[in-house]
Design an enzyme around this catalytic site. Sequence first.
Site, PDB file in Angstrom:
ATOM      1  N   TYR A  42      42.548  40.190  73.970  1.00 41.26           N
ATOM      2  CA  TYR A  42      42.986  39.104  73.081  1.00 41.26           C
ATOM      3  C   TYR A  42      44.065  38.249  73.772  1.00 41.26           C
ATOM      4  CZ  TYR A  42      45.518  37.034  69.090  1.00 41.26           C
ATOM      5  OH  TYR A  42      46.161  36.175  68.228  1.00 41.26           O
ATOM      6  N   LEU A  85      43.240  26.636  65.216  1.00 39.98           N
ATOM      7  CA  LEU A  85      43.676  27.966  64.781  1.00 39.98           C
ATOM      8  C   LEU A  85      42.524  28.967  64.731  1.00 39.98           C
ATOM      9  CD1 LEU A  85      45.809  26.760  61.709  1.00 39.98           C
ATOM     10  CD2 LEU A  85      46.696  27.375  63.948  1.00 39.98           C
ATOM     11  N   ASP A 145      34.209  28.909  59.985  1.00 40.60           N
ATOM     12  CA  ASP A 145      32.887  29.537  59.799  1.00 40.60           C
ATOM     13  C   ASP A 145      32.916  30.594  58.700  1.00 40.60           C
ATOM     14  OD1 ASP A 145      34.200  31.684  60.952  1.00 40.60           O
ATOM     15  OD2 ASP A 145      32.720  32.015  62.539  1.00 40.60           O
TER      16      ASP A 145
HETATM   17  N1  LIG Z   1      48.854  36.111  62.091  1.00 39.11           N
HETATM   18  C1  LIG Z   1      49.598  36.302  63.178  1.00 39.11           C
HETATM   19  O1  LIG Z   1      50.587  37.050  63.149  1.00 39.11           O
HETATM   20  C2  LIG Z   1      49.254  35.581  64.459  1.00 39.11           C
HETATM   21  C3  LIG Z   1      50.044  35.851  65.588  1.00 39.11           C
HETATM   22  C4  LIG Z   1      49.733  35.187  66.779  1.00 39.11           C
HETATM   23  C5  LIG Z   1      48.700  34.266  66.822  1.00 39.11           C
HETATM   24  N2  LIG Z   1      47.945  34.040  65.708  1.00 39.11           N
HETATM   25  C6  LIG Z   1      46.858  33.066  65.812  1.00 39.11           C
HETATM   26  O2  LIG Z   1      46.928  32.172  64.704  1.00 39.11           O
HETATM   27  C7  LIG Z   1      45.603  31.727  64.378  1.00 39.11           C
HETATM   28  C8  LIG Z   1      45.330  31.922  62.896  1.00 39.11           C
HETATM   29  O3  LIG Z   1      45.398  33.327  62.617  1.00 39.11           O
HETATM   30  P1  LIG Z   1      45.423  33.915  61.136  1.00 39.11           P
HETATM   31  O4  LIG Z   1      46.418  35.011  61.140  1.00 39.11           O
HETATM   32  O5  LIG Z   1      45.538  32.815  60.158  1.00 39.11           O
HETATM   33  O6  LIG Z   1      43.994  34.617  61.072  1.00 39.11           O
HETATM   34  P2  LIG Z   1      42.753  34.370  60.085  1.00 39.11           P
HETATM   35  O7  LIG Z   1      41.688  35.345  60.467  1.00 39.11           O
HETATM   36  O8  LIG Z   1      43.217  34.375  58.671  1.00 39.11           O
HETATM   37  O9  LIG Z   1      42.311  32.896  60.485  1.00 39.11           O
HETATM   38  C9  LIG Z   1      41.371  32.612  61.507  1.00 39.11           C
HETATM   39  C10 LIG Z   1      40.302  31.720  60.904  1.00 39.11           C
HETATM   40  O10 LIG Z   1      39.387  31.333  61.929  1.00 39.11           O
HETATM   41  C11 LIG Z   1      38.086  31.389  61.375  1.00 39.11           C
HETATM   42  N3  LIG Z   1      37.142  31.568  62.491  1.00 39.11           N
HETATM   43  C12 LIG Z   1      36.972  32.659  63.271  1.00 39.11           C
HETATM   44  N4  LIG Z   1      36.015  32.439  64.187  1.00 39.11           N
HETATM   45  C13 LIG Z   1      35.579  31.166  63.978  1.00 39.11           C
HETATM   46  C14 LIG Z   1      34.597  30.359  64.607  1.00 39.11           C
HETATM   47  N5  LIG Z   1      33.860  30.829  65.637  1.00 39.11           N
HETATM   48  N6  LIG Z   1      34.390  29.105  64.139  1.00 39.11           N
HETATM   49  C15 LIG Z   1      35.127  28.628  63.094  1.00 39.11           C
HETATM   50  N7  LIG Z   1      36.062  29.348  62.460  1.00 39.11           N
HETATM   51  C16 LIG Z   1      36.292  30.604  62.907  1.00 39.11           C
HETATM   52  C17 LIG Z   1      38.102  32.560  60.401  1.00 39.11           C
HETATM   53  O11 LIG Z   1      37.083  32.511  59.436  1.00 39.11           O
HETATM   54  C18 LIG Z   1      39.498  32.425  59.805  1.00 39.11           C
HETATM   55  O12 LIG Z   1      39.481  31.621  58.645  1.00 39.11           O
HETATM   56  C19 LIG Z   1      44.660  32.483  65.296  1.00 39.11           C
HETATM   57  O13 LIG Z   1      44.350  31.671  66.413  1.00 39.11           O
HETATM   58  C20 LIG Z   1      45.485  33.683  65.727  1.00 39.11           C
HETATM   59  O14 LIG Z   1      45.050  34.187  66.975  1.00 39.11           O
HETATM   60  C21 LIG Z   1      48.194  34.678  64.524  1.00 39.11           C
END
Ligand SMILES: NC(=O)c1ccc[n+]([C@@H]2O[C@H](COP(=O)([O-])OP(=O)(O)OC[C@H]3O[C@@H](n4cnc5c(N)ncnc54)[C@H](O)[C@@H]3O)[C@@H](O)[C@H]2O)c1
Length: 323
Positions: A156, A88, A42
Amino acid sequence: MEDQKQPGNISRVLVTGAAGFIGSHTCDRLLETGKTVMGIDDLSTGKLANLAGASGQDTFSFQQADVCDEPAIVDIFVDFQPDAVIHLAALVSVPIAENNPAENFRINVSGTQSVAQAAHLSGAERIVFASSAAVYGNSDALPLCEEEPVNPVNQYGMAKLEAENLLLGYEESHGLVTTCLRFFNVYGPRQDPSSPYSGVISIFAEHCRTGQAVTVYGDGHQSRDFIFVKDIARAVVASATNSTLSGGIYNLCSGKAKTLLQLLDALKEIYLDIPGPVFKEGRKGDIRHSLGDPAAAHAKLGFSTSTSFAEGIGELLASIQGQ
Ligand SMILES: NC(=O)c1ccc[n+]([C@@H]2O[C@H](COP(=O)([O-])OP(=O)(O)OC[C@H]3O[C@@H](n4cnc5c(N)ncnc54)[C@H](O)[C@@H]3O)[C@@H](O)[C@H]2O)c1
């Protein structure tokens, strides 16, 4: 589109959160391995610029959509007919989730429900879910293995746990092979340093690049298990596309702890004259030490990290030089 799906042949993969930090690297990796990929996002925190490499390829397509809009998501999935789904998309900020619990529930739990239902209705065989070490809470039993009791201490982490259970329920009732990967602290190129809620490495690196002192909350001896984003993408893609792997719950971590002061030392080797850190009072709710046990992912998924901390930091810094 292929006329008939062939069980076990995973060639079409749908990625939610594709324009995000980890999502964009995941799309790149899928395309490198010859898959046909649809990304949805989104664009709430993700950026199309992250997909610049993927977008130039004719096996990649993108749709802007909200995972919470179940009818729209089902239509997209049924149209694309994925063999596997990588989920993700999430509200990723712990403080924002804490202050907006209903929004956290809507995106991280109900959004996962929509994605699971769409995966089921479109006939996908497998789903991989980005869970988090946050499900363990403040456990002292380090390194954390998957059998450790879960005890999330924030909204979270609770939502990630709820989403894991929801997906495992779909596996039970519909046979959707489910892999929940509990990421530890992921870092690397494309992590947005402009957000105060971004990963600590991105924030520190950006401060060093621009010559600003970094702020360390607490004494700097708190430690994290950092894992490079391309290692994460490799594990996520293998879990989604290797149909010989069964599902389950796995940590994705390096198994090595680094303190914030060690992280600063690594940055100082490159940015020789960065100002000393500013220490501030520790933040309420911050976990003191986090360290995962990577043994199960190694044994069952054949996964181990291949990027050393020095290499990962080097690649991150190279990506932000000149910005
Ligand atoms: N980065 C980390 O260290 C880490 C650690 C543990 C878990 N995670 C998980 O990994 C996944 C990716 O995280 P990231 O670090 O790349 O974060 P990020 O914010 O870069 O990526 C998340 C993406 O989801 C999209 N998004 C959010 N809400 C949405 C919706 N309702 N519909 C469609 N798209 C939506 C955002 O625009 C974004 O592009 C997430 O689920 C996060 O919880 C990340």
